[in-house]
Structure formats: C-alpha cells, structure tokens
Design a protein around this motif. Structure first.
Motif, PDB file in Angstrom:
ATOM      1  N   PHE A   1      15.355 -48.736 -14.406  1.00 47.19           N
ATOM      2  CA  PHE A   1      15.793 -47.359 -14.176  1.00 47.19           C
ATOM      3  C   PHE A   1      17.214 -47.331 -13.594  1.00 47.19           C
ATOM      4  O   PHE A   1      17.979 -46.401 -13.846  1.00 47.19           O
ATOM      5  CB  PHE A   1      14.819 -46.637 -13.238  1.00 47.19           C
ATOM      6  CG  PHE A   1      15.081 -45.159 -13.112  1.00 47.19           C
ATOM      7  CD1 PHE A   1      14.895 -44.320 -14.204  1.00 47.19           C
ATOM      8  CD2 PHE A   1      15.529 -44.605 -11.918  1.00 47.19           C
ATOM      9  CE1 PHE A   1      15.153 -42.954 -14.097  1.00 47.19           C
ATOM     10  CE2 PHE A   1      15.785 -43.248 -11.811  1.00 47.19           C
ATOM     11  CZ  PHE A   1      15.598 -42.419 -12.909  1.00 47.19           C
TER      12      PHE A   1
ATOM     13  N   GLY B   1      20.473 -45.215 -14.783  1.00 44.79           N
ATOM     14  CA  GLY B   1      21.314 -44.442 -13.883  1.00 44.79           C
ATOM     15  C   GLY B   1      22.772 -44.870 -13.946  1.00 44.79           C
ATOM     16  O   GLY B   1      23.671 -44.035 -13.870  1.00 44.79           O
TER      17      GLY B   1
ATOM     18  N   LEU C   1      23.687 -39.294 -13.991  1.00 46.49           N
ATOM     19  CA  LEU C   1      22.666 -38.354 -13.530  1.00 46.49           C
ATOM     20  C   LEU C   1      22.043 -37.624 -14.721  1.00 46.49           C
ATOM     21  O   LEU C   1      20.823 -37.446 -14.783  1.00 46.49           O
ATOM     22  CB  LEU C   1      23.307 -37.339 -12.567  1.00 46.49           C
ATOM     23  CG  LEU C   1      22.381 -36.261 -11.998  1.00 46.49           C
ATOM     24  CD1 LEU C   1      21.278 -36.895 -11.170  1.00 46.49           C
ATOM     25  CD2 LEU C   1      23.163 -35.268 -11.159  1.00 46.49           C
TER      26      LEU C   1
ATOM     27  N   ALA D   1      19.542 -39.953 -16.415  1.00 51.66           N
ATOM     28  CA  ALA D   1      18.349 -40.170 -15.594  1.00 51.66           C
ATOM     29  C   ALA D   1      17.460 -38.929 -15.616  1.00 51.66           C
ATOM     30  O   ALA D   1      16.238 -39.026 -15.738  1.00 51.66           O
ATOM     31  CB  ALA D   1      18.753 -40.526 -14.164  1.00 51.66           C
ATOM     32  N   LEU D   2      18.093 -37.733 -15.511  1.00 48.25           N
ATOM     33  CA  LEU D   2      17.310 -36.494 -15.525  1.00 48.25           C
ATOM     34  C   LEU D   2      16.635 -36.284 -16.883  1.00 48.25           C
ATOM     35  O   LEU D   2      15.491 -35.840 -16.959  1.00 48.25           O
ATOM     36  CB  LEU D   2      18.198 -35.293 -15.188  1.00 48.25           C
ATOM     37  CG  LEU D   2      18.664 -35.218 -13.724  1.00 48.25           C
ATOM     38  CD1 LEU D   2      19.471 -33.950 -13.485  1.00 48.25           C
ATOM     39  CD2 LEU D   2      17.467 -35.264 -12.765  1.00 48.25           C
TER      40      LEU D   2
ATOM     41  N   LEU E   1      13.622 -38.418 -16.981  1.00 49.69           N
ATOM     42  CA  LEU E   1      12.586 -37.818 -16.134  1.00 49.69           C
ATOM     43  C   LEU E   1      11.928 -36.634 -16.835  1.00 49.69           C
ATOM     44  O   LEU E   1      10.710 -36.461 -16.792  1.00 49.69           O
ATOM     45  CB  LEU E   1      13.204 -37.334 -14.823  1.00 49.69           C
ATOM     46  CG  LEU E   1      13.263 -38.334 -13.682  1.00 49.69           C
ATOM     47  CD1 LEU E   1      13.825 -37.662 -12.435  1.00 49.69           C
ATOM     48  CD2 LEU E   1      11.862 -38.884 -13.390  1.00 49.69           C
TER      49      LEU E   1
ATOM     50  N   LEU F   1       8.054 -35.895 -17.677  1.00 46.57           N
ATOM     51  CA  LEU F   1       7.332 -34.718 -17.188  1.00 46.57           C
ATOM     52  C   LEU F   1       6.675 -33.970 -18.352  1.00 46.57           C
ATOM     53  O   LEU F   1       5.578 -33.432 -18.193  1.00 46.57           O
ATOM     54  CB  LEU F   1       8.270 -33.806 -16.398  1.00 46.57           C
ATOM     55  CG  LEU F   1       8.673 -34.369 -15.023  1.00 46.57           C
ATOM     56  CD1 LEU F   1       9.655 -33.456 -14.315  1.00 46.57           C
ATOM     57  CD2 LEU F   1       7.429 -34.584 -14.147  1.00 46.57           C
TER      58      LEU F   1
ATOM     59  N   VAL G   1       3.523 -35.781 -19.091  1.00 42.83           N
ATOM     60  CA  VAL G   1       2.514 -35.499 -18.067  1.00 42.83           C
ATOM     61  C   VAL G   1       1.951 -34.087 -18.251  1.00 42.83           C
ATOM     62  O   VAL G   1       0.729 -33.872 -18.181  1.00 42.83           O
ATOM     63  CB  VAL G   1       3.126 -35.677 -16.657  1.00 42.83           C
ATOM     64  CG1 VAL G   1       2.136 -35.229 -15.593  1.00 42.83           C
ATOM     65  CG2 VAL G   1       3.515 -37.130 -16.435  1.00 42.83           C
TER      66      VAL G   1
ATOM     67  N   PHE H   1       1.962 -40.210 -14.023  1.00 45.16           N
ATOM     68  CA  PHE H   1       3.060 -39.674 -13.215  1.00 45.16           C
ATOM     69  C   PHE H   1       3.321 -40.547 -11.997  1.00 45.16           C
ATOM     70  O   PHE H   1       4.458 -40.792 -11.629  1.00 45.16           O
ATOM     71  CB  PHE H   1       2.765 -38.227 -12.767  1.00 45.16           C
ATOM     72  CG  PHE H   1       3.797 -37.720 -11.815  1.00 45.16           C
ATOM     73  CD1 PHE H   1       5.050 -37.327 -12.276  1.00 45.16           C
ATOM     74  CD2 PHE H   1       3.558 -37.687 -10.442  1.00 45.16           C
ATOM     75  CE1 PHE H   1       6.033 -36.898 -11.404  1.00 45.16           C
ATOM     76  CE2 PHE H   1       4.535 -37.260  -9.562  1.00 45.16           C
ATOM     77  CZ  PHE H   1       5.771 -36.861 -10.047  1.00 45.16           C
TER      78      PHE H   1
ATOM     79  N   PHE I   1       6.761 -42.087 -10.758  1.00 45.41           N
ATOM     80  CA  PHE I   1       7.284 -41.747  -9.442  1.00 45.41           C
ATOM     81  C   PHE I   1       7.481 -42.994  -8.583  1.00 45.41           C
ATOM     82  O   PHE I   1       8.529 -43.191  -7.989  1.00 45.41           O
ATOM     83  CB  PHE I   1       6.351 -40.760  -8.724  1.00 45.41           C
ATOM     84  CG  PHE I   1       6.772 -40.493  -7.301  1.00 45.41           C
ATOM     85  CD1 PHE I   1       7.897 -39.715  -7.041  1.00 45.41           C
ATOM     86  CD2 PHE I   1       6.076 -41.042  -6.234  1.00 45.41           C
ATOM     87  CE1 PHE I   1       8.317 -39.496  -5.739  1.00 45.41           C
ATOM     88  CE2 PHE I   1       6.481 -40.819  -4.929  1.00 45.41           C
ATOM     89  CZ  PHE I   1       7.608 -40.046  -4.684  1.00 45.41           C
TER      90      PHE I   1
ATOM     91  N   THR J   1      10.513 -45.064  -9.945  1.00 46.73           N
ATOM     92  CA  THR J   1      11.843 -44.480  -9.726  1.00 46.73           C
ATOM     93  C   THR J   1      12.136 -44.357  -8.232  1.00 46.73           C
ATOM     94  O   THR J   1      13.248 -44.649  -7.794  1.00 46.73           O
ATOM     95  CB  THR J   1      11.953 -43.093 -10.401  1.00 46.73           C
ATOM     96  OG1 THR J   1      10.824 -42.312 -10.011  1.00 46.73           O
ATOM     97  CG2 THR J   1      11.977 -43.201 -11.902  1.00 46.73           C
ATOM     98  N   ALA J   2      11.139 -43.986  -7.457  1.00 47.80           N
ATOM     99  CA  ALA J   2      11.368 -43.851  -6.020  1.00 47.80           C
ATOM    100  C   ALA J   2      11.726 -45.199  -5.408  1.00 47.80           C
ATOM    101  O   ALA J   2      12.576 -45.285  -4.512  1.00 47.80           O
ATOM    102  CB  ALA J   2      10.122 -43.280  -5.344  1.00 47.80           C
TER     103      ALA J   2
END
Lengths: 619, 376
Positions: B273, B277, B282, B285-286, B289, B293, B296, B323, B327, B330-331
């Motif tokens: 990831f 990035g 950004l 990456a978005l 994401l 989503l 999901v 998910f 999460f 990426t976190a």
C-alpha cells in the motif's frame, strides 16, 4: 431452557439484523475516515517534511561481494589472481546528455566509437540509478586523461574494482578457463542473493567447475546514501568471506613445455601422474587469451575468435575426438595375451598387405615392402599393421571393444571439467542403433580388421589416450583424472589435499603380460628397430611409448600416397603416447597434432620434451 | 408490447447478465474484484522491480483463486450450512496437527505439509463464521446468554491454537470474524459494552503474559518509531516517508524512489500500500480505498437481502472481515496500528490467503445467486 422455547420471529430478526448492518456501515465509515484523514495528513499536510526526507540522507543496505578465490599450480605458482583495476562507470540518471557524453568519451580515446551502439543497449537495459561499467581495465594514462576532462562528464566516474588476471594467458586458458559476465540463463540457476554485487561467474574449465568454492560468501554493509545514491557514511554490516583458493595438480613448467611444443600447431597434450590420476599438463592449441574475456571483450572480438578456422575456443584435449591409430596396438596386444592365449613368440609374415580369407580387398601396411616375419614385440616396436589386422580378426570386435572400454575408451573419464566428450568404441550393436539404412547397420569383417590399427569408427579424446597410457604405466591401476589437488583456506593458508580416487582396475591373468607390452613400448623409443628411436635413443631416462598416425583422408586402392599433393588439412593426424621412467612411472603423456603427418616425427618430440621437463632432466 | 402486457415477467436480461446468472456470479462484486486485481498487478510490477516472471506468478495465483471462487459459487448456501460443523472440526484437527508436527517457516509453526504446503489457519478464517452462523441459524435471535457463551468458546478455541503458533495477526482476524457474527446476530447493548470492557481490562494481561517481545516492540514502535530506526522502526519510518513523499498526485508509476531504490521493506507483500501511496499519491490511494468500499458495500447488500439467518450472518461476517483486512493493513502501513503480518487483500503477492478470500466471495455469490423467488 426458557429462551429456546421462544418462537423464531423472522420479521423481527431481519429488522434486528438490518439495524446491525447499519451500525456496521457506520463503523466502516468511521474507520475509513480515520485512514483517509491520516493519508491527508501524511500526503498533503506533512508532504514537504516527508518529501525532504525522501530526498535527504537515507540508510541503505549494500551487498559486499566476496573476493574470488585464487588458483595455483601444484607448486603454488599463481594461475589466476585478482588485480585492482580501474574502470569507467556511468549512472544514466546523472548524465544530462547520453549521446554527447559517449561521443565525448570516444573523442578523448576512452571508448571505441564502434562500441557505442552496444553500450547504449547495455545502458538501456539497466535501471536509471544503477552504476554501469562502460570500459574496464583503464591504464594509468587513460585514468589521467579522464581526470583532466572530468568536469565535462557529469555522471561518469572512475572506480577501482578487482579484475581477474591470468598471468600465463593462452597457455593455461583451456585448463583454468576464465570468468565473464553472468548470463540470463546462469542467473536463473544461481542464488541471486549470493551474487548480489558480483558481476562475473566462472565460464569454462576449472573456473566453472569449482565456481561454488571460488565464489565465497557475500557480506553486506549498511551505508548512508543521499538522494542520488552516493554513499555519505558507513554504519556497519557484515564482512564478506573470500572464496577458497584452489591448488591444481598442473605444473607450470610442464604445461609451458607442452604449450611451446604445440606452437604453431593445432593439437592437444595431456599429461597425467599414473600413480594418482592428477593432471600435470593440459594444453589445447591454438588457444585464446583468457584475460580478454575477464576484461570484457566486445562482440566483434568474440566473433573473430568464434569464426577462426583454427577454432581457438575449442578444447581439443577434452572435446576433440580423434581416431587413435596405432597408439591402441599395445592395448590389443594385451587383450590377445590375456584372453585368447596369444603366444608372444608366434610370428605372422608381413608382406606389405593383408587379405581376409576369400576376399580380394588389400589392407595395406604403412611399410610398402612389409616387415617380414614379426612377433608381438616387433609388431609393436615397428608398428606392423598386418600383424594387428590378423590379431583383430582373431580377437573379434566384441572382445576388442570390451578391452578398450576397460581402459576407459568410449566413456567419459569423469575429469573435474565440464563438457567432456566420450569418444566412441564401435560394436555391431552400436552400429545397428546408430545407422538408419538397413545396409549400413551390418557390421562387416573388414571393419574389425581396421579397428586393429585404431581406424574406422574408433574415436578417443587426448585425455582418454593419456588415461589409457597411465593405466599401462600403472599396470592396470586406474584413477579418476583430476585437476584439483587441494583446497587452500584463504585466511589460514592451510591446504587440504583431496587424494586420488581409484577406479576399477584392469585385471589380467598373468602380470607378465604387462611386462611384455611395456617392454615392446620401450623398444619403440629405445631400441634399434623402434619407430621413434630417433626421439628416444639419447634420453637420459628410460621411456616407453607408441606412435600413431590417423588417417583423415582415405587413399584409394593402388594409389600412391603423396602428401605434397594433399591439402594441409587433409594430412594425417600425428599421435604419440608415452610414459617414463619405466622403473617407477611418474608421468604419462598423450600428444595429438592435427595434420602432423607422422606420430614418431611430429608428436613424439613433444612428448619427450614434456616428460623431460617434468622429470627435471631437460636442458 | 408483450412485455408491457406481461407485467409479472422480469425485465429482459442482457447477454452478459444471463451468462453471469448461469455461472452463479454476481456482476458488481466480480467487477470490483477484477478492478482491484488489475490495479494490484500494475502496482506489483513496480514493487518487484519490474520482474515479469514474478507478476506472471501472481497472475496465475489470481486465476487459481478465481477458479476456486467460481467453483464455490455453484453450490447453494444450504450445502455450506450442512458442511459447517464438519469443516470446523476438520479445521480444529488440522490446527492441532500443526502444533505437533507442522513445518516451521520464519520462526513460527504455521505450515502443514500434506502433499502441498498450506496453513490450516486459513481454513478457520471461513470455518469459524460458518460454524457460528450454523449454530445461530436454528435459534431465536437475539441469542441467549448461554448461546453467546457457546459462541465465545467456539471462537476462542481455534484462536488460542493459532496464537500459540504464534500467528497473532491471523488470531486477531479470526477473532474479529467470530465477533462479527455474534454482533450481527444482535446481542444486546449490555453484552456488547461489557465485552468491550473485558477486552480493555484484559489488555495488560495480554501484554505481560501472552505477547512475545517482538510483538511488544512493534506496539512500542508504533508509539515512537524513532526508538529503533534500524530495527523494528525501520519498516514504519520508510513506509511513512514513501506515502508522505507521494503527495497528491504521486511520483508516477515505476518512479517511487523509496520503492525502487529498495528502501521500503516487504514492498511486494505487506507494505504494498505504501508503493501505491508513493507512486500514485493521495488520489491513487483514495481510489483504491473506494473500490474496496464498493466491494464491502455490495457484500453488505447481499447480506441484507439474504433469505435465511445462516446466509445473512455468514455474508455479513465475510464482508466485515474483508473490510477489517483492508483496514488493518492500511492502518499498519500508515502508522495507525502496530506492524502485524496482514497482507493487503487481492493486491499483496502471496497464494494461500488469496484462495481463502475468493472462496469467501464465492460463498457471497452463492448466497446472492441461489435465492428462491418468495412471495412477499
């Protein structure tokens, strides 16, 4: 159990579930928001900070390639070493104008203009921040010339590296081999981590066979580099361990004697210690300069070597297969003594030719008038063909083949060099399998007859002939021929010797058989009747041998053989095998000179010179 | 005219939709999965130093996993309900086997070699939620206290065995998969809050008695990456520099200096990831994401419209777990969570977890495409 008695209310359950799903969705939104907020913080708000860090000093782990092991001869003289050398390196992303830089370097004589196209290909195949060697082995003058012009060439640097150097060059090229750039195919085979930072690998001969020992173990260094990859500081790491040094069984003087003996010729010399199987000399001529390979030769130079009609890249000692000619007569004599009860005193009358019963074809003797009545001793000493035509008929091809195979002909000797050829010992069974046409599959009696003088389908490498001769010298004891005598620890200097590896012996019913054969081979060189008496009579030591002349070009019946008329490449190959001294054989030699015409006149002097040098009795 | 007159007939289907229906595939889910996979291969090519061979190997893994998904989607959900307890038992058995005889890889005992090497903990990722959904299927919801206790026991047994390997990352993810089922089953708010409370209280115990030193150091590193910049902190520092220096638009494909100069460790697996990035910024990456989503959301929609409790709970758990993967990974890469070995689903190079993930999607598709027409 009250709870379990409740009735399932599907509608209520579904509403409950949907509620939970909505809660989950909210949780997902919250967590995603967290990630997005963090990304915004890193990539927008703190962008300048991280961008500067990415441009600034950074820690990088660099491989430290090991130093390649050295190669010595049996007395510790260096055959392959590593010498510091300067090379020109270029980092593409730091070069403002590649074309101008390369042509500028060619202008001041640091590059050959014809190589530029190839260099551009090489540069294109690397990543833009890699440092690429564009010219190896700069001499002091070239280094100085670059230093003066350096400001003109940003992105080009002089680096000191270790380059492989072979002090004896061509004389040892086919035995020691050379190193060269790692090919794509080799890259797939090896452990990439172990070769990080190493640009070369052993290509042929000892350098290739013992690559694993020579290479060593890679180390690593942690360095601080700036954004352009330049090293700012060293932080630590682990040292590399140099490769093992190899002590070969070769003897420099003996090898050089063989090399000089073959000067201007095409051919090969192999010398073996009959007591151990150790290779003392291993020469193939013509040869090439192994240093040219390790310093990066251009494609044009390589093509010139490849297209040379004398084939300097071809390892004749290991891969050249020749009809052994009369050099196999002692083996046939031994086979007959051992297996069909040949009496040494039985004579055959030689009138200059031989005919199979009921056939008109004449198998000619090399001596037009014939040798008269000959026994085994004279037949070997004078190399009478008629005697061995008849002996071959008596033995039959199966028996001949089985004895030749006992001496190692027809199969690889198993020497520690790659790419060895096995030669050929023909049998009727082989012929059936090898040919397609029915009429070619038949084994003719005449083919047995000519096998008696080492002609026909029979093929052997110089290495096999040397091994077979060593077997006679050792009276049947055989050892696997080997180049590597010992391995030397590069740090302590201790040498661990490997010792000989015995092979299946050639066992005969009576030990006297060996005496008779050896005495006849002695007579070849050191008696009034021997074919090579001119070479052997004044030797200060006892020696035994056998000449051979192998036809390349077949002469029609009743036609006179006139060598002047035959083009040089159609002349017979000259062969000679020998060992010395008789009392305690220390060296066995096989010499093959392509188109050398006469084994006793061309090949035998080379054999004597090699033996003399090794025994230390030479001039 | 006939369509108008014949009001009860479903609208005319396109050829693609018919094909998808026959194959029991869900178009939206499939589109999201394929989009992520394609992006992933692009990023992987850059991350592995432009090695076609490695990308090809990953593409083959993806195809194998897609085939597994297709296969799984063919069976109706009722089959999986009947299979659930047996699969769970088999999973437990294999986990026990691993603890005794498993192969050791990278210092942990996770692998089992029976013909082919695999990690039995992968089976549990699906077997546990299936087991819990099977258990809750027959019972009235919200579950009683006894049922909740049973569910907890069924969850903690395999989790403990996996934590012993030790494989903390997988243990946490499987706990979350089990917790998702229990949560979706509708346990009361009181239970929910007390569970969270117990978890918080037991954290110190976990710290002192269960966690290994390297695991503790990862947590400490999260709080202060600079305490060990060459050791445990190295990953997180380099990864933050990579992402931060990507900015809004990124440095461009194949041009990330952190990734290409090999500063970024594990850039083709757990830290891929960061390559996204760095090279795509950004916005990139978005976008990634967003696609996650969408996948999901589709999963949650399938759960919402599923026709029985088992299907609902399983579909919800699979979607939520997916998910969590995204999460947690990426976190971790952006320094919000400690470094645990969780790959970025569908993008990180690697085989076993890919098959498990797509098997899960296959079950989702099975649930969506085997619905019976019910009169409402």
């Amino acid at each position: 159990m009250a709870a379990n008695l409740r009735i399932k209310d599907h509608w209520a359950e579904q509403r409950l579930f949907l509620g939970r799903l909505i809660l989950s969705a909210l949780l997902i939104c919250a967590l995603s928001g967290l990630v997005i907020a963090r990304l915004v913080q890193l990539q927008l708000i703190d962008y300048d900070h991280y961008s500067a860090q990415s441009q600034g000093n950074r820690i990088r782990v660099q491989p430290v390639p090991p130093t390649r092991g050295l190669i010595f001869d049996r007395h510790g003289r260096v055959l392959a070493e590593n010498v510091p050398s300067y090379q020109l390196e270029l980092v593409p992303e730091q070069v403002p104008d590649l074309d101008a830089t390369l042509s500028g370097l060619a202008e001041i004589g640091l590059l050959d203009p014809v190589d530029i196209a190839e260099l551009k290909e090489l540069i294109a195949s690397h990543r833009s921040f890699d440092s690429i060697a564009i010219r190896q082995r700069l001499d002091d003058e070239a280094v100085a010339r670059f230093a003066v012009n350096r400001p003109r060439f940003p992105g080009v640097e002089i680096r000191a590296r270790l380059a492989r150097n072979y002090p004896y060059g061509p004389a040892f090229a086919h035995a020691v081999g050379y190193v060269g750039g790692i090919s794509a195919a080799e890259k797939r085979e090896l452990d990439e981590a172990e070769y990080a930072g190493t640009a070369v690998i052993g290509k042929v001969a000892v350098e290739a066979s013992y690559e694993r020992l020579l290479h060593g173990k890679v180390g690593h260094a942690e360095v601080l580099v700036n954004a352009r990859g330049r090293i700012m500081d060293r932080l630590g790491g682990e040292a590399s361990r140099p490769g093992e040094d190899l002590v070969l069984s070769l003897d420099v003087e003996t090898q050089l004697a063989a090399w000089q003996g073959l000067a201007g010729r095409r051919g090969a010399v192999v010398a073996i210690d009959p007591n151990t199987g150790e290779i003392l000399a291993f020469v193939s001529a013509p040869s090439y300069d192994s240093n040219a390979f390790s310093s990066g030769m251009t494609r044009r130079e390589f093509r010139r070597l490849q297209e040379d009609p004398d084939r300097p890249l071809f390892n004749r000692a290991l891969r050249g297969t020749y009809p052994p000619g009369s050099t196999i007569k002692p083996l046939l004599g031994l086979a007959a003594l051992d297996s069909i009860g040949l009496r040494p005193d039985d004579t055959v009358y030689c009138g200059g030719y031989y005919q199979l019963p009921g056939k008109s074809h004449r198998y000619r003797d090399w001596k037009p008038g014939g040798h008269g009545p000959v026994d085994l001793h004279r037949a070997i000493a004078e190399s009478c063909d008629v005697y061995f035509y008849d002996l071959a008929r008596q033995l039959g091809i199966e028996r001949i083949a089985s004895y030749l195979k006992m001496f190692g002909l027809g199969s690889r000797t198993g020497i520690d060099l790659g790419g060895e050829k096995s030669g050929l010992v023909p049998t009727p069974e082989w012929k059936r399998a090898a040919f397609r046409r029915r009429e070619d599959q038949v084994w003719y009696p005449g083919e047995t007859v000519i096998t008696g003088i080492g002609q026909g389908y029979l093929l052997a490498t110089p290495l096999q002939l040397a091994e077979a001769t060593a077997t006679i010298a050792a009276r049947g004891k055989r050892y696997r021929p080997s180049m590597l005598r010992g391995v030397r620890d590069p740090v302590s200097g201790d040498i661990e010797y490997l010792g000989p590896e015995p092979l299946d012996e050639v066992a005969v019913t009576e030990p006297e058989h060996w005496d008779r054969i050896i005495s006849a081979m002695h007579a070849v060189l050191q008696s009034q009747i021997g074919t090579a008496r001119a070479v052997g009579y004044d030797a200060p030591f006892t020696m035994a041998g056998k000449s051979g002349t192998a036809q390349v070009f077949s002469v029609a019946q009743d036609e006179e053989y006139e060598s002047e008329d035959i083009a040089e490449r159609m002349r017979d190959h000259a062969l000679f095998v020998a060992f010395a001294p008789l009392e305690r054989p220390a060296i066995a030699v096989a010499v093959v000179v392509e188109n050398g015409e006469s084994g006793s006149r061309t090949a035998a002097p080379i054999a004597r010179r090699v033996i003399e040098t090794y025994l230390g009795t030479g001039p | 005219m006939t369509t108008l007159l014949n009001g009860s007939r479903p609208p005319r289907l396109t050829a693609t939709a018919r094909l998808l229906g026959r194959l029991h595939l869900d178009g939206m889910l499939l589109a999201g999965i394929l989009a992520i996979m394609a992006l992933g291969l692009l990023v992987l090519y850059s991350a592995v130093g432009q090695s076609e061979a490695l990308v090809l190997r990953q593409a083959i893994r993806l195809l194998v996993a897609l085939a597994a998904m297709l296969l799984v989607a063919q069976l109706p959900p009722a089959w999986y309900r009947r299979l659930a307890p047996w699969l769970y038992l088999a999973g437990l058995l294999l986990l026990a086997l691993v603890l005794y005889t498993g192969d050791i890889g990278k210092g942990a005992r996770r692998w089992l070699d029976i013909g082919l090497r695999f990690q039995p903990s992968e089976i549990m990722k699906l077997a546990l939620p299936m087991m819990l959904a099977w258990l809750l299927h027959e019972r009235p919801l919200p579950p009683s206290f006894g049922t909740i206790l049973l569910c907890l026991a069924l969850t903690l047994l395999p989790v403990a065995m996996i934590a012993l390997q030790p494989d903390l990352g997988t243990a946490i993810l499987i706990t979350l998969a089990g917790a998702a089922v229990i949560f979706l089953a509708g346990i009361g708010a009181a239970y929910l809050f007390s569970a969270i409370g117990v978890a918080l209280v037991s954290l110190p115990a976990l710290w002192y008695f269960v966690m290994h030193d390297y695991q503790k150091s990862r947590v400490l590193t999260l709080l202060d990456p600079d305490r060990d910049p060459l050791g445990a902190g190295y990953h997180i520092i380099q990864s933050k520099i990579a992402i931060g220096s990507g900015g809004l638009f990124g440095k461009g494909w194949l041009n990330g200096s952190q990734a290409q100069l090999e500063f970024l460790p594990e850039r083709s697996t757990d830290f891929i990831f960061a390559v996204i990035g760095e090279e795509f910024g950004l916005l990139g990456a978005l976008s990634v994401l967003l696609i996650y989503l969408l996948i999901v959301s589709r999963g949650l929609f399938i759960a919402a419209t599923a026709q029985d409790t088992f299907s609902r709970l399983l579909a919800g758990s699979i979607s939520l777990t997916f998910f969590f993967y995204v999460f947690v990974n990426t976190a971790m890469v952006i320094g919000l969570l400690p470094v645990v070995g969780v790959p970025l689903p569908l993008i990180s190079a690697g085989g076993t977890s890919m098959v498990t993930l797509l098997t899960g999607f296959g079950i989702l598709m099975s649930i969506q495409t085997h619905r019976k027409l019910l009169a409402r």
